[in-house]
Design a protein around this motif. Structure first.
Motif, PDB file in Angstrom:
ATOM      1  N   PRO A  20       0.825  -1.216   0.000  1.00 55.21           N
ATOM      2  CA  PRO A  20       0.000   0.000   0.000  1.00 55.21           C
ATOM      3  C   PRO A  20       0.854   1.259   0.000  1.00 55.21           C
ATOM      4  O   PRO A  20       2.030   1.241   0.377  1.00 55.21           O
ATOM      5  CB  PRO A  20      -0.804  -0.125   1.301  1.00 55.21           C
ATOM      6  CG  PRO A  20       0.057  -0.957   2.193  1.00 55.21           C
ATOM      7  CD  PRO A  20       0.762  -1.928   1.290  1.00 55.21           C
ATOM      8  N   THR A  21       0.261   2.366  -0.423  1.00 53.89           N
ATOM      9  CA  THR A  21       0.955   3.652  -0.402  1.00 53.89           C
ATOM     10  C   THR A  21       1.249   4.063   1.036  1.00 53.89           C
ATOM     11  O   THR A  21       0.522   3.717   1.968  1.00 53.89           O
ATOM     12  CB  THR A  21       0.094   4.737  -1.061  1.00 53.89           C
ATOM     13  OG1 THR A  21      -1.164   4.821  -0.359  1.00 53.89           O
ATOM     14  CG2 THR A  21      -0.171   4.422  -2.515  1.00 53.89           C
ATOM     15  N   GLY A  22       2.336   4.802   1.207  1.00 50.81           N
ATOM     16  CA  GLY A  22       2.669   5.354   2.517  1.00 50.81           C
ATOM     17  C   GLY A  22       3.239   4.361   3.502  1.00 50.81           C
ATOM     18  O   GLY A  22       3.366   4.674   4.688  1.00 50.81           O
ATOM     19  N   ILE A  23       3.604   3.171   3.056  1.00 48.14           N
ATOM     20  CA  ILE A  23       4.094   2.153   3.984  1.00 48.14           C
ATOM     21  C   ILE A  23       5.426   2.592   4.582  1.00 48.14           C
ATOM     22  O   ILE A  23       6.237   3.247   3.930  1.00 48.14           O
ATOM     23  CB  ILE A  23       4.219   0.796   3.264  1.00 48.14           C
ATOM     24  CG1 ILE A  23       4.330  -0.348   4.279  1.00 48.14           C
ATOM     25  CG2 ILE A  23       5.390   0.787   2.300  1.00 48.14           C
ATOM     26  CD1 ILE A  23       4.168  -1.707   3.662  1.00 48.14           C
ATOM     27  N   ASP A  24       5.651   2.230   5.835  1.00 44.33           N
ATOM     28  CA  ASP A  24       6.867   2.638   6.536  1.00 44.33           C
ATOM     29  C   ASP A  24       7.809   1.454   6.691  1.00 44.33           C
ATOM     30  O   ASP A  24       7.427   0.299   6.466  1.00 44.33           O
ATOM     31  CB  ASP A  24       6.511   3.209   7.914  1.00 44.33           C
ATOM     32  CG  ASP A  24       7.581   4.172   8.418  1.00 44.33           C
ATOM     33  OD1 ASP A  24       8.651   4.243   7.786  1.00 44.33           O
ATOM     34  OD2 ASP A  24       7.345   4.845   9.437  1.00 44.33           O
ATOM     35  N   ASN A  25       9.018   1.752   7.095  1.00 46.92           N
ATOM     36  CA  ASN A  25      10.031   0.718   7.269  1.00 46.92           C
ATOM     37  C   ASN A  25       9.630  -0.257   8.380  1.00 46.92           C
ATOM     38  O   ASN A  25       9.038   0.124   9.385  1.00 46.92           O
ATOM     39  CB  ASN A  25      11.373   1.368   7.611  1.00 46.92           C
ATOM     40  CG  ASN A  25      12.531   0.413   7.468  1.00 46.92           C
ATOM     41  OD1 ASN A  25      12.590  -0.361   6.522  1.00 46.92           O
ATOM     42  ND2 ASN A  25      13.461   0.453   8.398  1.00 46.92           N
ATOM     43  N   ARG A  63       7.918  -8.829   5.799  1.00 48.08           N
ATOM     44  CA  ARG A  63       8.434  -7.617   6.438  1.00 48.08           C
ATOM     45  C   ARG A  63       9.021  -6.705   5.356  1.00 48.08           C
ATOM     46  O   ARG A  63       9.906  -7.110   4.606  1.00 48.08           O
ATOM     47  CB  ARG A  63       9.500  -7.952   7.475  1.00 48.08           C
ATOM     48  CG  ARG A  63      10.013  -6.720   8.247  1.00 48.08           C
ATOM     49  CD  ARG A  63      11.069  -7.107   9.262  1.00 48.08           C
ATOM     50  NE  ARG A  63      10.542  -8.017  10.249  1.00 48.08           N
ATOM     51  CZ  ARG A  63       9.876  -7.652  11.339  1.00 48.08           C
ATOM     52  NH1 ARG A  63       9.658  -6.372  11.565  1.00 48.08           N
ATOM     53  NH2 ARG A  63       9.430  -8.553  12.185  1.00 48.08           N
ATOM     54  N   VAL A  64       8.527  -5.480   5.298  1.00 52.52           N
ATOM     55  CA  VAL A  64       8.930  -4.537   4.261  1.00 52.52           C
ATOM     56  C   VAL A  64      10.061  -3.652   4.785  1.00 52.52           C
ATOM     57  O   VAL A  64       9.939  -3.030   5.841  1.00 52.52           O
ATOM     58  CB  VAL A  64       7.742  -3.659   3.818  1.00 52.52           C
ATOM     59  CG1 VAL A  64       8.188  -2.648   2.769  1.00 52.52           C
ATOM     60  CG2 VAL A  64       6.623  -4.536   3.268  1.00 52.52           C
ATOM     61  N   MET A  65      11.150  -3.604   4.037  1.00 52.61           N
ATOM     62  CA  MET A  65      12.271  -2.728   4.361  1.00 52.61           C
ATOM     63  C   MET A  65      12.314  -1.617   3.306  1.00 52.61           C
ATOM     64  O   MET A  65      12.518  -1.885   2.118  1.00 52.61           O
ATOM     65  CB  MET A  65      13.590  -3.506   4.365  1.00 52.61           C
ATOM     66  CG  MET A  65      13.570  -4.766   5.239  1.00 52.61           C
ATOM     67  SD  MET A  65      13.214  -4.430   6.974  1.00 52.61           S
ATOM     68  CE  MET A  65      14.713  -3.573   7.432  1.00 52.61           C
ATOM     69  N   VAL A 106       4.928  -5.063   8.642  1.00 51.45           N
ATOM     70  CA  VAL A 106       4.717  -6.480   8.335  1.00 51.45           C
ATOM     71  C   VAL A 106       3.360  -6.640   7.656  1.00 51.45           C
ATOM     72  O   VAL A 106       2.329  -6.220   8.191  1.00 51.45           O
ATOM     73  CB  VAL A 106       4.782  -7.345   9.609  1.00 51.45           C
ATOM     74  CG1 VAL A 106       4.489  -8.805   9.269  1.00 51.45           C
ATOM     75  CG2 VAL A 106       6.151  -7.225  10.261  1.00 51.45           C
ATOM     76  N   LEU A 107       3.365  -7.233   6.467  1.00 51.83           N
ATOM     77  CA  LEU A 107       2.140  -7.506   5.725  1.00 51.83           C
ATOM     78  C   LEU A 107       1.729  -8.958   5.944  1.00 51.83           C
ATOM     79  O   LEU A 107       2.571  -9.859   5.924  1.00 51.83           O
ATOM     80  CB  LEU A 107       2.350  -7.241   4.229  1.00 51.83           C
ATOM     81  CG  LEU A 107       2.791  -5.820   3.844  1.00 51.83           C
ATOM     82  CD1 LEU A 107       3.013  -5.726   2.343  1.00 51.83           C
ATOM     83  CD2 LEU A 107       1.766  -4.801   4.298  1.00 51.83           C
ATOM     84  N   HIS A 108       0.427  -9.184   6.133  1.00 54.81           N
ATOM     85  CA  HIS A 108      -0.105 -10.515   6.427  1.00 54.81           C
ATOM     86  C   HIS A 108      -0.850 -11.046   5.208  1.00 54.81           C
ATOM     87  O   HIS A 108      -1.796 -10.423   4.732  1.00 54.81           O
ATOM     88  CB  HIS A 108      -1.046 -10.436   7.635  1.00 54.81           C
ATOM     89  CG  HIS A 108      -1.695 -11.741   7.968  1.00 54.81           C
ATOM     90  ND1 HIS A 108      -2.945 -11.838   8.532  1.00 54.81           N
ATOM     91  CD2 HIS A 108      -1.258 -13.026   7.809  1.00 54.81           C
ATOM     92  CE1 HIS A 108      -3.252 -13.106   8.703  1.00 54.81           C
ATOM     93  NE2 HIS A 108      -2.249 -13.844   8.272  1.00 54.81           N
TER      94      HIS A 108
END
Length: 229
Positions: free
Chosen positions: A72-77, A102-104, A80-82
């Protein structure tokens, strides 16, 4: 099946392949018959004599799979996406597990993130800060102009609306803050040094050599005017 291909599973000796066993218990009311899942084959009716060397009897094989993940837009460091049911298959036919991603977020050396806001820093010379200027800066959407007014001070910030980060899954973006730093030259030519010394004397209320020269010329000019009268 979890069995070695050369030796397929055999009927469970405890349940005879039925997957259930019947237990009879004697009570003061008589015999009670109870049907239960076979503990040896776990209700499958088959038992493995020779375990598969690939899956070690777990009936699962490791394979690489490509999974499409919507970020999604605006995701931060470190967010964690499920993804439900996108994990490993369940053991013995159980439901698939879930996948957690986990998004880095890669760091951009130009900006510092503060929730929805962004911070960037620019260096100005003394003349630019004192006289004002127009800068061409680079934002996350491209270049834009920022007008620096005269008398800008070190550490002063200017806010640019809508040049920040949107909230997660949203569209309304935060702001970009531009912080001003004043660059102090480490080496000066004699001419540059003289200019700064003149400026310092002028700011302190004294006269520079040029101002004294101009003042003397003006007085001489006025004297000549009086003589002609």
């Amino acid at each position: 099946t979890g069995a070695d291909p050369s030796r397929p599973p055999e009927n469970c000796p405890d349940c005879g392949g039925a997957g259930v066993v019947v237990q009879v218990a004697n009570t003061f009311l008589g015999q009670v018959r109870q049907t239960m899942t076979c503990g040896r084959c776990r209700g499958e009716g088959k038992v493995v004599k020779a375990v598969c060397s690939e899956c070690k009897g777990k009936k699962l094989e490791k394979k690489k799979a490509r999974v499409e993940v919507r970020v999604p837009t605006g995701i931060d460091n470190n967010t964690v996406l499920h993804l439900p049911s996108q994990g490993d298959d369940g053991i013995h036919g159980g439901r698939p597990g879930d996948l957690y991603v986990r998004v880095m977020v890669e760091r951009d050396p130009r900006f510092t993130r503060d929730e929805r806001g962004l911070l960037t820093q620019v260096n100005l010379t003394y003349p630019q800060a004192a006289l004002g200027t127009t800068l061409l800066l680079e934002g996350i959407d491209g270049e834009f102009e920022l007008v620096i007014p005269p008398g800008t001070q070190p550490g002063q910030e200017f806010r640019v609306r809508g040049q920040g980060i949107p909230p997660v899954g949203g569209t309304e973006r935060g702001d970009l803050r531009v912080r001003v730093n004043i660059s102090v030259p480490k080496k000066l030519s004699p001419y540059q040094k003289q200019l700064l010394e003149n400026l310092q004397r002028s700011l302190e209320g004294g006269e520079t050599p040029e101002e004294r020269k101009d003042s003397g010329f003006l007085q001489e000019f006025l004297r000549e005017i009086k003589k002609k009268k």
